[in-house]
Design an enzyme around this catalytic site. Sequence first.
Site, mmCIF file in Angstrom:
data_model
loop_
_atom_site.group_PDB
_atom_site.id
_atom_site.type_symbol
_atom_site.label_atom_id
_atom_site.label_comp_id
_atom_site.label_asym_id
_atom_site.label_seq_id
_atom_site.Cartn_x
_atom_site.Cartn_y
_atom_site.Cartn_z
ATOM 1 N N CYS A 32 0.849 -1.191 0.000
ATOM 2 C CA CYS A 32 0.000 0.000 0.000
ATOM 3 C C CYS A 32 0.884 1.240 0.000
ATOM 4 C CB CYS A 32 -0.924 0.039 1.209
ATOM 5 S SG CYS A 32 -1.879 1.576 1.255
ATOM 6 N N THR A 78 -10.634 -0.919 -10.225
ATOM 7 C CA THR A 78 -11.219 0.382 -10.541
ATOM 8 C C THR A 78 -12.457 0.306 -11.433
ATOM 9 O OG1 THR A 78 -8.984 1.247 -10.376
ATOM 10 C CG2 THR A 78 -10.583 2.676 -11.415
#
Lengths: 305, 251
Positions: free
Chosen positions: A130, A266
């Site tokens: 991340c 996405t």
Amino acid sequence: MNNLAVNLPGLELKNPIMPASGCFAFGREYSKFYDLSKLGAVMMKAATGTERFGNPTPRVAETASGMLNAIGLQNPGVEKIIENEVPFLANYDTSIIANIAGSTLEEYEKVANAFNQTDDVHALELNISCPNVKEGGIQFGTDPGMAAKVTEAVKKASRLPVYVKLSPNVTNVVEMAKAVEAAGADGLSMINTLTGMQIHLPSKKPLIANQTGGLSGPAIKPVAIRMIYEVKQHVSIPIIGMGGVSTAEDVLEFLLAGASAVAVGTANFNNPYVCPEIIEALPETLQKYGFDSVQDAIGKGIVQA
Amino acid sequence: MMKKEKVLINSFRQIALDTIEMVVENAYISQTAKPGQFLHVSVEGHMLRRPISIADINKEKNTITILFKVVGSGTAKLATLTPGMSLDVLGPNGNGFQIDDQQKSTILLIGGGIGVPPLYYLGKTLAEKNIEIISILGFQTKDYVFYEEKFSNLGRNYVVTDDGSYGEKGFVTDVVKMAGDFDSYYSCGPLPMLKAITTKLKGKPGMISLEERMGCGVGACMACVIPTKKSGGYKKICSDGPVFHAEEVSL
């Protein structure tokens, strides 16, 4: 025979499609659109040792063929996820992959260990990539020695198969992949987002409050394909591929590069139905390009030297 | 409940500088949407949908009116569309204004710029319940003023511009006093305006509608959040909001 089925460590997938971690929360929102049992698996949003509130807003920015995000691992903490979210997903006939994150080796061990409590989680995705929190594991994701260390620790703490999620923000992704394989990883998931930035002209400042964000969407697909293609030739553990997938053709491209299953991220935002639509289109796409099954296509794009 | 729907563009007109009013037709959304909810609009060539609030509904004609300001490439693309074309939207999204227990009261509506539109459908709905409406509409300059006549039809209305080129000069907070007594307020507009309003009207019951850059628009991605005052942590603007009690969130 189901020609979409794939068997991976801990995961008997009826099809290779799963929503990517962080793009699907814990499934509740998208369960209002379709039956989550259609999915091969669900990759849950990252769990950390305790609740995290995430970054200030704005957290997202649109880019050409993609977007930047810096959510900052907002989640209610692993215990609440096991108590409230896993049981919800367990109502569906789909595999559950828990994404785990932390700032320290101890936090990773704690979260991994916590998931031993439930029989409804089938595998862990170890998030060492991340890019959006100062101590969100990225330090583990860019150094092969650190990556091996956290993989080993999590393997020891958990009884579940561990898929290590690799960062593309490295010079040599093959070296990272080999390091975590040697440390006992059961699989890889790749790629996480690429670190990027957008400057907002009216304010003349970075648009995202965190300044940098992770780039996702079709813009990063070629990077993902290249990295999977390279890594596949140097490891023997399976790869769950991701990065800009929005069609069944994209999925086939990932399979050809060496992925054994494919996550969609996405694209869910623009089309909530994208996962079931891809699953429905996949048999015809496979057939169109001469493959009998998903299994048949894996790694077939690699040109032998 | 929100659905993914196709809406047909019935009409399209520029009603102020950079400001477009679009009337779209869709049976499901027009019959189910409540004041304060929004449409999450897909824009060709763009990754992310654009949240646009519902400005009016005509249930007989199955139409929904939306207004947007052209501020970037996405809204510029939307501004090239013409009647007869269709849009892919998610809607109706979010939780709107609570309007149940407001009988026999006086309501103040305070809108700023492109935050004005959702207050119109709210005001119309309240006026049908014989609630007295007072409204204050703030705009940057004369060129941006819209819907003055529509709000005047609902009740007493004040227009204010930053530069005084139309109506009163100053900010919406400057004319709250002129509006007189009211029982509760509803507001939508830019964050600095909402901050000023909720500070000035502290103690009055009020609801505010927020905007933020959104990802999914359905509550999954955690992009559009606002800190809460009490519990710590965040609420999701797209799915917990966009309308919140004024005391609930930390602006």
